[in-house]
Design an enzyme around this catalytic site. Sequence first.
Site, short mmCIF file in Angstrom:
data_model
loop_
_atom_site.label_atom_id
_atom_site.label_comp_id
_atom_site.label_asym_id
_atom_site.label_seq_id
_atom_site.Cartn_x
_atom_site.Cartn_y
_atom_site.Cartn_z
N ASN A 134 2.98 44.29 -2.37
CA ASN A 134 2.92 45.35 -3.38
C ASN A 134 2.06 46.46 -2.79
OD1 ASN A 134 2.56 47.04 -5.53
ND2 ASN A 134 1.31 45.61 -6.74
N SER B 15 -6.42 39.31 -3.68
CA SER B 15 -7.21 39.13 -2.45
C SER B 15 -6.67 38.00 -1.57
CB SER B 15 -8.69 38.94 -2.76
OG SER B 15 -9.21 40.08 -3.43
N GLU C 151 -1.70 36.69 -11.17
CA GLU C 151 -2.70 37.56 -10.57
C GLU C 151 -3.91 37.64 -11.48
OE1 GLU C 151 -0.55 40.28 -7.45
OE2 GLU C 151 -1.17 41.39 -9.22
N LYS D 289 1.50 49.34 -3.92
CA LYS D 289 0.83 50.19 -4.92
C LYS D 289 1.04 51.67 -4.55
CE LYS D 289 -2.19 46.31 -5.79
NZ LYS D 289 -3.43 45.80 -6.31
N GLU E 163 -2.35 46.46 -13.27
CA GLU E 163 -2.73 47.88 -13.23
C GLU E 163 -1.85 48.69 -14.18
OE1 GLU E 163 -2.43 48.18 -8.97
OE2 GLU E 163 -4.16 46.85 -8.81
N HIS F 262 2.58 44.54 -13.79
CA HIS F 262 1.36 44.39 -12.99
C HIS F 262 0.14 44.74 -13.84
CE1 HIS F 262 -1.67 45.04 -9.90
NE2 HIS F 262 -0.93 44.24 -9.15
N GLY G 71 -8.08 43.16 -5.46
CA GLY G 71 -8.77 44.21 -4.73
C GLY G 71 -10.28 44.06 -4.71
P1 13P Z 1 -4.99 42.70 -3.44
O1 13P Z 1 -4.26 41.77 -2.50
O2 13P Z 1 -5.34 44.01 -2.82
O3 13P Z 1 -6.14 42.02 -4.13
O4 13P Z 1 -3.93 43.06 -4.61
C1 13P Z 1 -3.25 42.05 -5.23
C2 13P Z 1 -2.21 42.65 -6.10
O5 13P Z 1 -2.51 43.27 -7.10
C3 13P Z 1 -0.80 42.50 -5.69
O6 13P Z 1 0.05 42.90 -6.70
#
Ligand code: 13P
Length: 251
Positions: A9, A213, A167, A11, A97, A95, A173
């Site tokens: 992903n 992560s 997640e 983003k 976010e 997601h 992150g």
């Molecule tokens: P990170 O791997 O940067 O923690 O992000 C995970 C994520 O949100 C994948 O959709």
Amino acid sequence: MRRKIVAGNWKMNKTASEAAALIDGIKAATAGIDQVDIVVCPPFTDLKDAAAACAGSNVALGAQNVHWAESGAYTGEISAAMLKEIGVQYVIIGHSERRQYFGETDDSVNQRTKAALAAGFTPIVCVGETLQEREAGKIEEVIVRQVTEGFKGLSSAELAKLVVAYEPVWAIGTGLTATPAQAQEVHALIRRTLAAISDGATAETIRIQYGGSMKPANAKELMDQPDIDGGLIGGAALKADSFADIIKAAL
Ligand code: 13P
């Protein structure tokens, strides 16, 4: 045996030309690997170039969202037909976010998931608790709600076509990863919940990715867990080498 699936992903990262270069790097670093489903999910503006870069390779293309309506007055949204024409096969939905910053709800996740399935995409539907919810002992309540509401009205045959991504919001992150045991516990809960809304046999076929992560150093121990069927990778998917190393950990 469920086939593992590792998806990146991206983003809001990478321009179209950067996307093509990264995909070329991923193809080179994963040449010959066909035992794992490999997916990249770049931003919408990159998809056309990304599709050209993925063509004929072991890397499949996903988008980061899709709207439920066929077309119309939905400024800023993207329809299934638009993605289909480019050659997109997967769509990330719900997601954290999107839920946190853009008002995505279990109901909108449900509508988007239905539209994605109707268009023949494989939805990658994200669920996960916040740190506050975890500390308040609400993991089960949150996960069961997200799964049952998000998948309301889907038949077993439809559920069998989708991928769930667990997640934990506190792990995204942050460099904080759920331990393999913590992740496995929630993955098993997700599978039990899927069985409750369909049947045991269907739930056994549905792939559940871990995200938050995940990196080369922790990918194998996570994906070795019985109910962890791959990863949804953020930061570590933005470099060909680290993404490829995670894919190799799934072999
Ligand atoms: P990170 O791997 O940067 O923690 O992000 C995970 C994520 O949100 C994948 O959709």
